[in-house]
Design a protein around this motif. Sequence first.
Motif, PDB file in Angstrom:
ATOM      1  N   UNK A 139      59.913  23.621  33.005  1.00  0.00           N
ATOM      2  CA  UNK A 139      60.031  22.970  34.313  1.00  0.00           C
ATOM      3  C   UNK A 139      59.952  21.464  34.113  1.00  0.00           C
ATOM      4  N   UNK A 140      61.025  20.794  34.476  1.00  0.00           N
ATOM      5  CA  UNK A 140      61.136  19.344  34.361  1.00  0.00           C
ATOM      6  C   UNK A 140      61.609  18.792  35.701  1.00  0.00           C
ATOM      7  N   UNK A 141      61.581  17.466  35.833  1.00  0.00           N
ATOM      8  CA  UNK A 141      62.107  16.846  37.057  1.00  0.00           C
ATOM      9  C   UNK A 141      63.603  17.137  37.202  1.00  0.00           C
ATOM     10  N   UNK A 142      64.300  17.237  36.083  1.00  0.00           N
ATOM     11  CA  UNK A 142      65.725  17.571  36.141  1.00  0.00           C
ATOM     12  C   UNK A 142      65.922  18.953  36.738  1.00  0.00           C
ATOM     13  N   UNK A 143      65.119  19.920  36.301  1.00  0.00           N
ATOM     14  CA  UNK A 143      65.225  21.269  36.856  1.00  0.00           C
ATOM     15  C   UNK A 143      64.850  21.259  38.339  1.00  0.00           C
ATOM     16  N   UNK A 144      63.809  20.509  38.692  1.00  0.00           N
ATOM     17  CA  UNK A 144      63.337  20.479  40.079  1.00  0.00           C
ATOM     18  C   UNK A 144      64.282  19.720  41.012  1.00  0.00           C
ATOM     19  N   UNK A 145      65.243  19.017  40.457  1.00  0.00           N
ATOM     20  CA  UNK A 145      66.176  18.274  41.313  1.00  0.00           C
ATOM     21  C   UNK A 145      66.991  19.204  42.207  1.00  0.00           C
ATOM     22  N   UNK A 175      49.174  28.607  37.000  1.00  0.00           N
ATOM     23  CA  UNK A 175      47.815  29.146  37.115  1.00  0.00           C
ATOM     24  C   UNK A 175      46.907  28.762  35.953  1.00  0.00           C
ATOM     25  N   UNK A 176      47.455  28.120  34.924  1.00  0.00           N
ATOM     26  CA  UNK A 176      46.685  27.642  33.775  1.00  0.00           C
ATOM     27  C   UNK A 176      46.205  28.815  32.894  1.00  0.00           C
ATOM     28  N   UNK A 177      46.016  28.606  31.617  1.00  0.00           N
ATOM     29  CA  UNK A 177      46.192  27.356  30.888  1.00  0.00           C
ATOM     30  C   UNK A 177      47.662  26.999  30.705  1.00  0.00           C
ATOM     31  N   UNK A 178      47.940  25.731  30.677  1.00  0.00           N
ATOM     32  CA  UNK A 178      49.312  25.229  30.598  1.00  0.00           C
ATOM     33  C   UNK A 178      49.632  24.766  29.179  1.00  0.00           C
ATOM     34  N   UNK A 179      50.888  24.994  28.779  1.00  0.00           N
ATOM     35  CA  UNK A 179      51.373  24.529  27.486  1.00  0.00           C
ATOM     36  C   UNK A 179      52.622  23.678  27.705  1.00  0.00           C
ATOM     37  N   UNK A 231      56.008  23.395  31.000  1.00  0.00           N
ATOM     38  CA  UNK A 231      56.212  22.336  31.997  1.00  0.00           C
ATOM     39  C   UNK A 231      55.847  21.004  31.344  1.00  0.00           C
ATOM     40  N   UNK A 232      56.671  19.985  31.554  1.00  0.00           N
ATOM     41  CA  UNK A 232      56.389  18.703  30.914  1.00  0.00           C
ATOM     42  C   UNK A 232      55.323  17.919  31.689  1.00  0.00           C
ATOM     43  N   UNK A 233      54.827  16.853  31.066  1.00  0.00           N
ATOM     44  CA  UNK A 233      53.748  16.059  31.658  1.00  0.00           C
ATOM     45  C   UNK A 233      54.154  15.426  32.979  1.00  0.00           C
ATOM     46  N   UNK A 238      54.086  16.212  42.657  1.00  0.00           N
ATOM     47  CA  UNK A 238      54.456  17.554  43.133  1.00  0.00           C
ATOM     48  C   UNK A 238      53.378  18.592  42.801  1.00  0.00           C
ATOM     49  N   UNK A 239      52.603  18.326  41.755  1.00  0.00           N
ATOM     50  CA  UNK A 239      51.709  19.328  41.186  1.00  0.00           C
ATOM     51  C   UNK A 239      50.466  19.542  42.040  1.00  0.00           C
ATOM     52  N   UNK A 240      50.157  20.814  42.301  1.00  0.00           N
ATOM     53  CA  UNK A 240      48.927  21.168  43.012  1.00  0.00           C
ATOM     54  C   UNK A 240      48.116  22.172  42.168  1.00  0.00           C
ATOM     55  N   UNK A 241      48.242  22.042  40.858  1.00  0.00           N
ATOM     56  CA  UNK A 241      47.650  23.029  39.961  1.00  0.00           C
ATOM     57  C   UNK A 241      46.119  23.014  39.981  1.00  0.00           C
TER      58      UNK A 241
END
Length: 308
Positions: free
Chosen positions: A244-250, A261-265, A269-271, A278-281
């Motif tokens: 998941x990147x900003x490009x995908x979210x466009x 839901x974590x843990x994230x790698x 999804x990029x930083x 956008x993130x509400x993790x």
Amino acid sequence: MNPSLLRKVLDEAHELKKLYKEKPVPISPKPLDGVSVSMIFEKRSTRTRVSSETGLYKLGAHGLFLSSQDIQLGVNETIKDTSNVLTRFNDIILARVYKNETIVALEEGAPGKVINALCNLYHPLQTLADLQTLEEKWGKGGVAGKTLAWVGDGNNVIHDLMLGFLFLGGSVRIATPPGYECNAGVVKTCQDFLGPDKAANLYFTTDASEAVKGADVVVTDTWVSMGEEDMYKKKVAEFAGYQVTEKLLSGANDGALFMHCLPRHQEEVDDEVFYGPRSIVFDEAENRMWTVMATVLGMRGLSVCGAK
């Protein structure tokens, strides 16, 4: 879980969070004073253990942590017999296990006293937290008419989340790589709930960019689950294009949210997205506590109305 019960638990979780956040001191008397909960953890955890133990403490209950080193679940006696024995000591069993069959067997020995804290097919407590978080952003009933896009593995997290989102009147678009589709039985349950008139509210694809079109929230999860470590290289290769990147979210709607839901790698999804606006993790992670508190209260036939 059914739509009316889901609504009741979410309402309770919202009220609990408001009550505990607003009060400068802990509630007294605590509504679950004297209640004990066996917490069976075949799989280790950060959020599930800490949210459950802390939430139980806030309500006055005692959480007894039982790892696979503490009890030999299903080894010297049947799982059904173990749950029967445990509920002679404890009021509720909360179980985070590998197989759904274990949850079923626990429930056979202690009907109505088992909380599924995760198994290979379902993750209901995570779904409750996710839905509470979305309602905090969209308002109570705000899921109705919204679209959730899932990008990743067809696993236990999306199994419950798609059902819960559909229960609240939303639509779900799911992208999984070939061979990683959602469980057919869970999908059928969702389709049966929708019926032919609303069949279009549930859509499956292998194209991540197609799934996020028109989405109001995009969700992903760990690609390599606990116990699948030997599959890491294989899965990362087969999930190419699913980060998941900003490009995908466009392709999503303006203001679309992101959840994990974590843990994230990093490969999931990029930083820029994970730490972006956008993130509400982390709201999502916090709400694991309020929703498990609401669940335990509901099982005891209590609510925050009696706790005030």
